[in-house]
Design a protein around this motif. Structure first.
Motif, PDB file in Angstrom:
ATOM      1  N   VAL A  38      -7.630  11.209 -44.595  1.00 12.50           N
ATOM      2  CA  VAL A  38      -8.387  12.455 -44.670  1.00 12.50           C
ATOM      3  C   VAL A  38      -9.851  12.065 -44.827  1.00 12.50           C
ATOM      4  O   VAL A  38     -10.209  11.304 -45.740  1.00 12.50           O
ATOM      5  CB  VAL A  38      -7.921  13.326 -45.855  1.00 12.50           C
ATOM      6  CG1 VAL A  38      -8.633  14.670 -45.840  1.00 12.50           C
ATOM      7  CG2 VAL A  38      -6.401  13.519 -45.811  1.00 12.50           C
ATOM      8  N   TYR A  39     -10.735  12.561 -43.954  1.00 16.21           N
ATOM      9  CA  TYR A  39     -12.094  12.040 -43.874  1.00 16.21           C
ATOM     10  C   TYR A  39     -13.052  13.118 -43.370  1.00 16.21           C
ATOM     11  O   TYR A  39     -12.618  14.126 -42.791  1.00 16.21           O
ATOM     12  CB  TYR A  39     -12.125  10.842 -42.910  1.00 16.21           C
ATOM     13  CG  TYR A  39     -11.861  11.241 -41.471  1.00 16.21           C
ATOM     14  CD1 TYR A  39     -12.919  11.448 -40.587  1.00 16.21           C
ATOM     15  CD2 TYR A  39     -10.569  11.470 -41.001  1.00 16.21           C
ATOM     16  CE1 TYR A  39     -12.698  11.846 -39.270  1.00 16.21           C
ATOM     17  CE2 TYR A  39     -10.335  11.867 -39.698  1.00 16.21           C
ATOM     18  CZ  TYR A  39     -11.399  12.046 -38.841  1.00 16.21           C
ATOM     19  OH  TYR A  39     -11.167  12.452 -37.549  1.00 16.21           O
ATOM     20  N   PRO A  40     -14.377  12.950 -43.554  1.00 16.19           N
ATOM     21  CA  PRO A  40     -15.348  13.915 -43.023  1.00 16.19           C
ATOM     22  C   PRO A  40     -15.406  13.832 -41.500  1.00 16.19           C
ATOM     23  O   PRO A  40     -15.475  12.736 -40.945  1.00 16.19           O
ATOM     24  CB  PRO A  40     -16.678  13.456 -43.641  1.00 16.19           C
ATOM     25  CG  PRO A  40     -16.321  12.490 -44.712  1.00 16.19           C
ATOM     26  CD  PRO A  40     -15.017  11.887 -44.328  1.00 16.19           C
ATOM     27  N   ASP A  41     -15.399  14.969 -40.846  1.00 15.28           N
ATOM     28  CA  ASP A  41     -15.437  14.945 -39.382  1.00 15.28           C
ATOM     29  C   ASP A  41     -16.805  14.480 -38.891  1.00 15.28           C
ATOM     30  O   ASP A  41     -17.767  14.346 -39.652  1.00 15.28           O
ATOM     31  CB  ASP A  41     -15.068  16.305 -38.794  1.00 15.28           C
ATOM     32  CG  ASP A  41     -16.110  17.390 -39.081  1.00 15.28           C
ATOM     33  OD1 ASP A  41     -17.120  17.092 -39.753  1.00 15.28           O
ATOM     34  OD2 ASP A  41     -15.917  18.526 -38.652  1.00 15.28           O
ATOM     35  N   GLY A  42     -16.879  14.193 -37.622  1.00 15.23           N
ATOM     36  CA  GLY A  42     -18.120  13.717 -37.011  1.00 15.23           C
ATOM     37  C   GLY A  42     -17.875  13.454 -35.542  1.00 15.23           C
ATOM     38  O   GLY A  42     -16.937  14.002 -34.948  1.00 15.23           O
ATOM     39  N   ASP A  43     -18.691  12.621 -34.948  1.00 16.14           N
ATOM     40  CA  ASP A  43     -18.567  12.289 -33.523  1.00 16.14           C
ATOM     41  C   ASP A  43     -17.491  11.222 -33.356  1.00 16.14           C
ATOM     42  O   ASP A  43     -17.763  10.069 -32.997  1.00 16.14           O
ATOM     43  CB  ASP A  43     -19.906  11.801 -32.995  1.00 16.14           C
ATOM     44  CG  ASP A  43     -19.886  11.592 -31.481  1.00 16.14           C
ATOM     45  OD1 ASP A  43     -18.973  12.142 -30.836  1.00 16.14           O
ATOM     46  OD2 ASP A  43     -20.776  10.877 -30.970  1.00 16.14           O
ATOM     47  N   TYR A  44     -16.255  11.632 -33.627  1.00 14.95           N
ATOM     48  CA  TYR A  44     -15.131  10.696 -33.627  1.00 14.95           C
ATOM     49  C   TYR A  44     -13.863  11.488 -33.349  1.00 14.95           C
ATOM     50  O   TYR A  44     -13.598  12.511 -33.992  1.00 14.95           O
ATOM     51  CB  TYR A  44     -15.037   9.987 -34.980  1.00 14.95           C
ATOM     52  CG  TYR A  44     -13.794   9.136 -35.173  1.00 14.95           C
ATOM     53  CD1 TYR A  44     -13.656   7.927 -34.513  1.00 14.95           C
ATOM     54  CD2 TYR A  44     -12.771   9.561 -36.013  1.00 14.95           C
ATOM     55  CE1 TYR A  44     -12.521   7.151 -34.687  1.00 14.95           C
ATOM     56  CE2 TYR A  44     -11.629   8.789 -36.205  1.00 14.95           C
ATOM     57  CZ  TYR A  44     -11.509   7.582 -35.542  1.00 14.95           C
ATOM     58  OH  TYR A  44     -10.392   6.809 -35.706  1.00 14.95           O
TER      59      TYR A  44
END
Length: 361
Positions: A38-44
């Motif tokens: 579980v992680y912060p979203d971004g350009d991924y």
């Protein structure tokens, strides 16, 4: 076992936490466990079992993001929660574990307060922020069943287990390929940011004009470093991970003046490739770097730094043999012991088996 990693730092940003989570996940899944991140979203683009949390750019630290919120009900059923940061996603993990009465582990990766001194203009303000912040994080850490850290010191008044995050010594190993076969090269690879103190490498390079230096990395200090590098310093773009073993094997010594690492993965990766490390005589290097795998120097003392580099260049020791305790195999074995113990009893006192005494200076 269904394991949930809750992290405030993840791809596409490249740092030690990101690679640690990737390495642990691959090792645990290789043993048949399911690992959710579980992680912060971004350009991924997330792959299977990667669960983004809506986030916004961090105005205080370029490249990183501030996670907002995700409803716990949207997360899968887990057997254990393992948090890797004290911000929103880490707190989401702790809340999830508490609501479901699950065992919870926290791994301390980063002394956040050190960044105050790098990014706040006035030391008095940084001191005040530290006095406010550290008790808050300490209280958060005390809510977990087990806290782990890579070295003995985490500057938090909480019981913790020493568990180095580990390195993949099969991947990081000496290579036959040599980028600098006829040159003596001192190298650095890592994030180019204030806390890494890469300007100290530029300063010492000026005192060692007979040697070449290669700095590899990206970060907010990149433009400044390029603009102030002396003629014997080459600044290269961040290398793909598959190229790092060749780089580490090709250089004659690795140097770091970082004062904000909790383990320092890049220096140990260089060691695994057979390259000695010159490191500042500060935590964690006072515990990880000794005469068997490099030399330490007094931070800010250019003569001491240059002497440490020369000692590394003259060294005949085998750095790779010295860092076997940091092999990921030991880390995962000990991590599974912690997981099994805390699942069997919340009051279980976890232990690890590896002998980690390296520093001897």
């Amino acid at each position: 076992m269904r394991i949930g990693f809750f992290t405030d730092s993840y791809f596409p940003e490249i740092d030690g936490v990101t690679y640690t989570i990737k390495l642990w996940r691959e090792a645990l899944e290789g043993e048949g466990h399911e690992v959710y991140v579980v992680y912060p979203d971004g350009d991924y683009a997330p792959s299977d079992r990667e669960l983004p949390v809506r986030s916004v750019p961090n105005p205080f630290y370029p490249g990183y993001r501030i996670p907002l919120v995700r409803r716990p009900s949207t997360l899968p059923e887990l057997d254990i929660v393992h948090c890797h940061g004290p911000a929103t996603v880490g707190r989401l993990g702790r809340y999830y574990a508490k609501k479901r009465d699950l065992p919870s582990i926290y791994t301390h990766h980063t002394p956040i307060e050190e960044y105050f001194y790098q990014n706040v203009r006035f030391e008095a303000v940084a001191n005040a922020l530290k006095r406010l912040y550290v008790p808050v994080e300490t209280s958060f850490l005390r809510s977990f069943d087990v806290v782990t850290a890579s070295t003995d010191r985490i500057d938090r008044d909480v019981p913790h287990v020493r568990l180095p995050v580990g390195i993949d010594t099969e991947f990081f190993s000496p290579t036959a390929k040599d980028w600098y076969p006829d040159r003596t090269v001192i190298g650095y690879s890592g994030r180019l940011s204030m806390e890494k103190n890469v300007e100290e490498i530029l300063r010492v390079a000026e005192t060692l004009p007979e040697h070449e230096f290669v700095i590899v990395g990206e970060g907010p200090r990149r433009a400044w470093i390029e603009g102030n590098a002396p003629s014997n310093v080459e600044v290269r773009d961040f290398l793909p991970r598959e190229s790092l073993p060749v780089f580490y094997s090709s250089i004659d010594a690795f140097v770091t003046a970082s004062t904000a690492d909790t383990l320092g993965l890049s220096p140990l990766e260089a060691n695994a490739c057979g390259t000695p490390v010159a490191a500042a005589d500060v935590a964690p290097f006072d515990q990880t770097i000794g005469s068997a795998n490099g030399r330490r120097f007094e931070y800010g003392n250019l003569e001491s730094m240059a002497d440490a580099i020369r000692a590394c260049l003259d060294s005949t020791s085998d750095p790779r043999a010295a860092i076997d305790p940091y092999d990921i195999r030991h880390t995962v074995s000990n991590l599974m012991s912690i997981y099994d113990g805390v699942r069997s009893s919340p009051d279980h006192a976890p232990t690890v088996s590896a002998d980690l005494e390296l520093a001897d200076e």
